[in-house]
Design a protein around this motif. Structure first.
Motif, PDB file in Angstrom:
ATOM      1  N   ARG A 286     -87.272 -81.109-119.888  1.00 50.19           N
ATOM      2  CA  ARG A 286     -86.186 -81.194-118.903  1.00 50.19           C
ATOM      3  C   ARG A 286     -84.959 -81.824-119.556  1.00 50.19           C
ATOM      4  N   TYR A 287     -83.826 -81.215-119.291  1.00 48.12           N
ATOM      5  CA  TYR A 287     -82.539 -81.703-119.781  1.00 48.12           C
ATOM      6  C   TYR A 287     -81.677 -82.084-118.586  1.00 48.12           C
ATOM      7  N   THR A 288     -81.075 -83.286-118.645  1.00 41.00           N
ATOM      8  CA  THR A 288     -80.209 -83.725-117.561  1.00 41.00           C
ATOM      9  C   THR A 288     -78.906 -84.263-118.148  1.00 41.00           C
ATOM     10  N   VAL A 289     -77.795 -83.959-117.474  1.00 44.04           N
ATOM     11  CA  VAL A 289     -76.490 -84.327-118.020  1.00 44.04           C
ATOM     12  C   VAL A 289     -75.592 -84.858-116.913  1.00 44.04           C
ATOM     13  N   ALA A 290     -74.810 -85.908-117.256  1.00 48.10           N
ATOM     14  CA  ALA A 290     -73.840 -86.462-116.311  1.00 48.10           C
ATOM     15  C   ALA A 290     -72.587 -86.923-117.048  1.00 48.10           C
ATOM     16  N   GLY A 291     -72.322 -86.330-118.203  1.00 47.51           N
ATOM     17  CA  GLY A 291     -71.132 -86.697-118.953  1.00 47.51           C
ATOM     18  C   GLY A 291     -70.964 -85.805-120.158  1.00 47.51           C
ATOM     19  N   ALA A 292     -69.730 -85.723-120.644  1.00 40.46           N
ATOM     20  CA  ALA A 292     -69.461 -84.874-121.806  1.00 40.46           C
ATOM     21  C   ALA A 292     -68.343 -85.484-122.633  1.00 40.46           C
ATOM     22  N   ILE A 293     -68.507 -86.775-122.967  1.00 42.13           N
ATOM     23  CA  ILE A 293     -67.422 -87.480-123.656  1.00 42.13           C
ATOM     24  C   ILE A 293     -67.165 -86.919-125.043  1.00 42.13           C
ATOM     25  N   GLY A 294     -68.158 -86.207-125.621  1.00 37.53           N
ATOM     26  CA  GLY A 294     -67.971 -85.617-126.937  1.00 37.53           C
ATOM     27  C   GLY A 294     -67.318 -84.248-126.898  1.00 37.53           C
ATOM     28  N   GLY A 295     -67.070 -83.742-125.686  1.00 39.45           N
ATOM     29  CA  GLY A 295     -66.466 -82.426-125.519  1.00 39.45           C
ATOM     30  C   GLY A 295     -67.250 -81.595-124.522  1.00 39.45           C
ATOM     31  N   PRO A 296     -66.568 -80.940-123.563  1.00 42.39           N
ATOM     32  CA  PRO A 296     -67.263 -80.252-122.473  1.00 42.39           C
ATOM     33  C   PRO A 296     -67.769 -78.857-122.803  1.00 42.39           C
ATOM     34  N   LEU A 297     -67.277 -78.237-123.865  1.00 43.81           N
ATOM     35  CA  LEU A 297     -67.667 -76.863-124.190  1.00 43.81           C
ATOM     36  C   LEU A 297     -68.671 -76.871-125.334  1.00 43.81           C
ATOM     37  N   VAL A 298     -69.831 -76.227-125.095  1.00 38.18           N
ATOM     38  CA  VAL A 298     -70.908 -76.198-126.087  1.00 38.18           C
ATOM     39  C   VAL A 298     -71.397 -74.769-126.260  1.00 38.18           C
ATOM     40  N   GLU A 299     -72.145 -74.546-127.341  1.00 33.93           N
ATOM     41  CA  GLU A 299     -72.725 -73.230-127.607  1.00 33.93           C
ATOM     42  C   GLU A 299     -74.226 -73.290-127.393  1.00 33.93           C
ATOM     43  N   MET A 300     -74.757 -72.286-126.709  1.00 30.85           N
ATOM     44  CA  MET A 300     -76.176 -72.308-126.391  1.00 30.85           C
ATOM     45  C   MET A 300     -76.807 -70.950-126.662  1.00 30.85           C
ATOM     46  N   ASP A 301     -78.000 -70.984-127.250  1.00 26.91           N
ATOM     47  CA  ASP A 301     -78.821 -69.791-127.385  1.00 26.91           C
ATOM     48  C   ASP A 301     -79.709 -69.713-126.140  1.00 26.91           C
ATOM     49  N   VAL A 302     -79.385 -68.813-125.241  1.00 28.10           N
ATOM     50  CA  VAL A 302     -80.092 -68.732-123.961  1.00 28.10           C
ATOM     51  C   VAL A 302     -81.572 -68.412-124.158  1.00 28.10           C
ATOM     52  N   ARG A 303     -81.917 -67.807-125.256  1.00 31.53           N
ATOM     53  CA  ARG A 303     -83.333 -67.512-125.509  1.00 31.53           C
ATOM     54  C   ARG A 303     -84.165 -68.790-125.557  1.00 31.53           C
ATOM     55  N   THR A 304     -83.580 -69.863-126.102  1.00 30.66           N
ATOM     56  CA  THR A 304     -84.300 -71.141-126.140  1.00 30.66           C
ATOM     57  C   THR A 304     -84.613 -71.615-124.735  1.00 30.66           C
ATOM     58  N   LEU A 305     -83.667 -71.433-123.831  1.00 30.62           N
ATOM     59  CA  LEU A 305     -83.845 -71.874-122.447  1.00 30.62           C
ATOM     60  C   LEU A 305     -85.030 -71.183-121.789  1.00 30.62           C
ATOM     61  N   TYR A 306     -85.092 -69.855-121.902  1.00 29.73           N
ATOM     62  CA  TYR A 306     -86.151 -69.181-121.159  1.00 29.73           C
ATOM     63  C   TYR A 306     -87.463 -69.052-121.919  1.00 29.73           C
ATOM     64  N   LEU A 307     -87.394 -68.958-123.239  1.00 30.75           N
ATOM     65  CA  LEU A 307     -88.638 -68.821-123.985  1.00 30.75           C
ATOM     66  C   LEU A 307     -89.440 -70.122-124.004  1.00 30.75           C
ATOM     67  N   LYS A 308     -88.749 -71.263-123.841  1.00 29.31           N
ATOM     68  CA  LYS A 308     -89.449 -72.561-123.815  1.00 29.31           C
ATOM     69  C   LYS A 308     -89.637 -73.083-122.393  1.00 29.31           C
ATOM     70  N   ASP A 309     -89.261 -72.284-121.391  1.00 25.98           N
ATOM     71  CA  ASP A 309     -89.414 -72.698-119.986  1.00 25.98           C
ATOM     72  C   ASP A 309     -88.770 -74.057-119.720  1.00 25.98           C
ATOM     73  N   LEU A 310     -87.548 -74.232-120.207  1.00 24.56           N
ATOM     74  CA  LEU A 310     -86.839 -75.487-120.013  1.00 24.56           C
ATOM     75  C   LEU A 310     -86.191 -75.532-118.631  1.00 24.56           C
ATOM     76  N   SER A 311     -85.979 -76.744-118.139  1.00 23.13           N
ATOM     77  CA  SER A 311     -85.259 -76.964-116.878  1.00 23.13           C
ATOM     78  C   SER A 311     -84.017 -77.792-117.173  1.00 23.13           C
ATOM     79  N   PHE A 312     -82.879 -77.344-116.645  1.00 18.48           N
ATOM     80  CA  PHE A 312     -81.604 -78.033-116.849  1.00 18.48           C
ATOM     81  C   PHE A 312     -81.113 -78.584-115.518  1.00 18.48           C
ATOM     82  N   PHE A 313     -80.645 -79.828-115.535  1.00 16.65           N
ATOM     83  CA  PHE A 313     -80.182 -80.494-114.322  1.00 16.65           C
ATOM     84  C   PHE A 313     -78.803 -81.096-114.550  1.00 16.65           C
ATOM     85  N   GLY A 314     -77.811 -80.593-113.841  1.00 20.46           N
ATOM     86  CA  GLY A 314     -76.514 -81.252-113.789  1.00 20.46           C
ATOM     87  C   GLY A 314     -76.532 -82.274-112.676  1.00 20.46           C
ATOM     88  N   CYS A 315     -76.060 -83.480-112.945  1.00 22.10           N
ATOM     89  CA  CYS A 315     -76.231 -84.572-111.991  1.00 22.10           C
ATOM     90  C   CYS A 315     -74.904 -85.226-111.623  1.00 22.10           C
TER      91      CYS A 315
END
Length: 372
Positions: A286-315
């Motif tokens: 599980r990944y949870t985020v409530a800040g982006a002081i290092g920069g708000p725009l990131v690059e993501m490989d969506v395959r990692t998200l679904y192939l590893k059954d990850l859960s993302f939570f914006g808080c």
């Protein structure tokens, strides 16, 4: 119900800080002739004992919440991002009503009440819930931030809805109590949302900041293991705070830990290193985020998200039980305040400059002047 006499009927003016626009530190104007607010129905008037500096205060001042801003917080922390942000530079994405008294943290004492509030509440020592239910909305995840969508704690007196003001029984000073609301409720909300459990391994980015250092204590309170990421000069203090392992900021996290190494990521930074975080999570992590002081725009490989059954939570939205739990932790002594430095409210500009330099751990506290 008979209304109690308001302080504003005997004391007409107060000192406070007015945010007059989006931009640099010059937008913060310390005034000694602000009107003392009058509590309306269902509201209370608070004599502020202490407030604190938070990232959200600076982000709001500079207009960083605008979708037009692509840079990290520090890119505009001194001078802001110009008038281009005026249309959507708030938590809610609508123009901020100015001038605004900021201050998401507020510790103090109830000194008068409006209609429909029991006079017995006068004299209560309180903390204000910083992330509040949006007024008049019944939809979940609709919320407003104290000191953003309404005036907050950067003044001698502040108004708040009575149901968002919680009594606290503690021997801690006002300055110590003021270090809790915003940072610790943000951290507890993230931990609660992903249901951190005993024995799990949790990676915390930005671990030396207010939210990050709070998260260390709150994760350890639940019996989980903490891997903290922070500046090298702060590693010893973060270890003493309870982190089981501390990694210097800027390290290659995958080389340090290997893939699938953690159950939960509590992220407050985002930025360039973000693409490593999904790879660090175990399957079902599980990944949870409530800040982006290092920069708000990131690059993501969506395959990692679904192939590893990850859960993302914006808080952002916080259920009421999160702050109620926090009050309980404080009263039972299960967490401790981390006050780095105290400033008089009139020195808010200097306090924000110290905050932006990031050479401290914990919270910077603002103390309003006492009534004359």
């Amino acid at each position: 119900m008979e209304r109690c006499m308001s302080v504003s009927e005997t004391l007409k003016q107060m000192s406070g800080v007015a945010l007059t626009g989006h931009g640099g530190l010059e937008m913060l104007q310390y005034k000694t002739d602000l009107p003392v607010p009058e509590p309306k129905a269902d509201e209370v008037l608070i004599r502020v004992g202490a407030s604190a500096v938070n990232n959200t205060d600076i982000n709001t001042r500079i207009g960083w919440y605008s979708k037009k801003v692509k840079e990290d917080t520090n890119a505009g922390a001194t001078d802001g991002f110009g008038s281009k942000v005026d249309d959507d530079a708030s938590w809610s994405g609508v123009p901020l009503q100015l001038p605004r008294i900021q201050g998401a943290d507020c510790c103090g004492e109830i000194v008068s009440v409006g209609e429909n509030v029991s006079p017995d509440r006068v004299g209560e020592r309180i903390l204000v819930r910083p992330m509040q239910e949006a007024f008049g909305s019944v939809r979940k995840y609709q919320c407003s931030t104290y000191g953003s969508e309404c005036d907050g704690g950067f003044a001698q007196y502040a108004i708040a809805r009575s149901n968002e003001v919680l009594r606290v029984e503690s021997d801690l000073t006002d300055a110590q109590l003021a270090s809790f609301p915003c940072a610790y409720s943000t951290a507890e909300n993230m931990i609660d949302r992903v249901n951190v459990r005993a024995g799990e391994t949790v990676l915390i980015t930005g671990a030396s900041g207010g939210v990050g250092s709070a998260a260390i204590q709150l994760v350890k309170r639940r019996g989980a293991n903490v891997i903290a990421v922070c500046g090298e000069e702060k590693m010893q203090q973060i270890s003493e705070l309870g982190a089981d392992r501390v990694i210097p900021r800027g390290s290659d996290l995958l080389s340090e830990l290997g893939p699938d190494a953690v159950d939960v990521v509590i992220d407050l930074v985002a930025g360039e290193q973000w693409p490593q975080l999904p790879d660090l999570l175990c399957r079902g992590g599980r990944y949870t985020v409530a800040g982006a002081i290092g920069g708000p725009l990131v690059e993501m490989d969506v395959r990692t998200l679904y192939l590893k059954d990850l859960s993302f939570f914006g808080c952002t939205y916080q259920p009421r039980h999160v702050f109620e739990n926090l009050i309980g932790y404080i009263e039972r002594g299960e967490i401790k305040p981390l006050v780095s430095q105290e400033f008089p409210l009139c020195e808010i500009g200097e306090a924000q400059q110290v905050f932006m330099a990031k050479q401290f751990i914990g919270k910077l506290i603002l103390l309003p002047p006492e009534d004359k």
